[in-house]
Scaffold this active site. Structure first.
Site, PDB file in Angstrom:
ATOM      1  CG  ASN A 264      -1.956   1.057   1.203  1.00 13.48           C
ATOM      2  OD1 ASN A 264      -1.654   2.235   1.152  1.00 13.48           O
ATOM      3  ND2 ASN A 264      -3.217   0.640   1.239  1.00 13.48           N
ATOM      4  CG  HIS A 275      -5.858   0.004  -2.276  1.00 16.29           C
ATOM      5  ND1 HIS A 275      -7.082  -0.437  -1.797  1.00 16.29           N
ATOM      6  CD2 HIS A 275      -5.888   1.364  -2.152  1.00 16.29           C
ATOM      7  CE1 HIS A 275      -7.806   0.589  -1.402  1.00 16.29           C
ATOM      8  NE2 HIS A 275      -7.102   1.698  -1.621  1.00 16.29           N
ATOM      9  CD  GLU A 277      -5.208  -6.096  -1.957  1.00 18.36           C
ATOM     10  OE1 GLU A 277      -5.878  -6.636  -1.072  1.00 18.36           O
ATOM     11  OE2 GLU A 277      -4.864  -4.881  -1.918  1.00 18.36           O
ATOM     12  CB  CYS A 302     -11.004  -2.745  -0.136  1.00 17.68           C
ATOM     13  SG  CYS A 302     -10.048  -2.161  -1.566  1.00 17.68           S
ATOM     14  CB  CYS A 305      -8.187  -4.826  -4.090  1.00 15.62           C
ATOM     15  SG  CYS A 305      -7.136  -3.401  -3.717  1.00 15.62           S
ATOM     16  CG  ASP A 365      -6.324   2.113   3.071  1.00 11.13           C
ATOM     17  OD1 ASP A 365      -5.637   2.521   2.113  1.00 11.13           O
ATOM     18  OD2 ASP A 365      -6.604   0.914   3.249  1.00 11.13           O
TER      19      ASP A 365
END
Length: 369
Positions: A264, A275, A277, A302, A305, A365
């Site tokens: 991140n 992020h 990912e 999330c 992602c 975030d």
């Protein structure tokens, strides 16, 4: 609800309602012995596969249902056009002793293959389908032999071409089974391997209960996933050292080759889309397919992602933990993606400490006010 999830959820419910309606009606009107037809057994197994999102069950029936459906449809169409049967086996469709609605239930021969092939696009084709379907067919053939010879259920007394028996029961059943494998299963198996993405090769099946996934796995798979997670954990610590949120990720091949890793970088770069990912995904570069790839992340992804994972069809997601944040792992599972939650204490403690010390950054975030 996103379209892909809605479609698969609807398909699961249709499969469940269909088998719960069709099976008792067919059994009541046609008799329980009729349910020993391989095509009828296939309906039950296929519907179970769809309901439980089991690629292996769906794949095994995809070896049989499409070809049987084509043959059945051709024979019905030929009868409608010419008044004669091309192959035979659908004569009952014109038997007025039975209600039309009951006969029309056999149109599952058209709908089931379509549903199975569509499901394989989501679940992937499991190469273990060939041995499984061979075993299922063998068991059904043996059981059918105990029925009346007049029924010749699944051709266990006389073959469909020469209409003759081939020696004692063991020899005849072996020949029929070998014919099924050689004519139907093996060629279809090869075509499905080429046409569809591979299903995750695993011994592990995650079962979602409440907020925690309960799973069983072989020691080897668990060790491989733990090793992959260490790569993501190292990235998370790098991000923390840079002053960012400690979430790391990595993209691997099914064989364990690292394609890309990242963490991140929202705080470091001032980029709300950076992020863990997405960082790992970008660094992995272009791939021909993602169905056989594994996204490993220290935290449940999330919605942002998860959308990336679904968009590109990444087959498996290994998450370090989903205690601090559950993300969209339920949605991923509903969409046919394998999610493995390792419940890592290291991952839980690392992020929990950061969230406690920087609550405002964390809320930013995950998009909370």
């Amino acid at each position: 609800m996103p379209g892909g999830t809605r479609a698969f959820t609807v398909a699961r419910w249709i499969a469940l309602i269909w088998v719960l309606t069709w099976f008792p009606l067919y059994t009541w009107f046609w008799g329980w012995k009729n349910m020993m037809h391989l095509c009828d057994v296939s309906v039950v197994i296929a519907c179970l596969g769809l309901w439980f999102r089991q690629s292996l069950l769906v794949s095994s029936q995809a070896l049989l249902a499409p070809l049987v459906g084509v043959v059945w449809s051709l024979d019905v169409l030929w009868r409608i056009v010419t008044g004669h049967h091309l192959i035979g086996g659908t004569e009952y469709m014109w038997d007025t002793h039975y209600a039309l609605w009951l006969r029309l239930l056999s149109c599952f021969h058209i709908g089931l293959p379509v549903a199975l092939l569509w499901a394989l696009q989501i679940l992937g084709y499991d190469r273990r389908a060939l041995p499984l379907q061979t075993v299922i067919t063998g068991a059904v053939l043996i059981f059918s032999r105990f029925l009346s010879p007049e029924l010749n259920m699944n051709f266990v007394f006389q073959d469909p071409l020469l209409h003759r028996g081939w020696g004692p029961a063991p020899e005849h059943l072996t020949i029929i089974l070998a014919g099924c494998v050689a004519v139907f299963f093996w060629p279809t198996h090869l075509m499905l391997l080429r046409a569809f993405p591979s299903a995750p090769s695993r011994h592990k099946e995650s079962v979602q209960t409440g907020k925690k996934g309960m799973a069983t796995d072989s020691v080897r798979d668990e060790e491989e996933h733990e090793a992959m997670l260490q790569t993501a954990l190292r990235e998370a610590r790098v991000g923390l050292a840079e002053g960012g949120i400690p979430i790391g990720a990595a993209l691997f091949t099914r064989e364990g080759k690292l394609l890309g890793k990242g963490h991140n970088r929202r705080v470091q770069q001032g980029d709300p889309s950076a992020h863990g990912e997405t960082d790992a995904f970008r660094r992995a570069g272009r791939q021909r397919t993602y169905r056989d790839k594994i996204m490993v992340t220290t935290l449940a992804p999330c919605w942002y992602c998860s959308g990336l994972i679904r968009q590109f069809g990444i087959g498996t997601v290994v998450v370090g933990e989903s205690v601090n944040f559950q993300g969209a792992i339920d949605w991923l599972r509903e969409n046919g993606i394998e999610v493995i939650d390792l419940h890592s204490g290291e991952c839980i403690d690392l992020l929990a400490k950061y969230v406690k010390e920087h609550p405002e950054v964390w809320k930013e975030d995950i998009g909370e006010e």
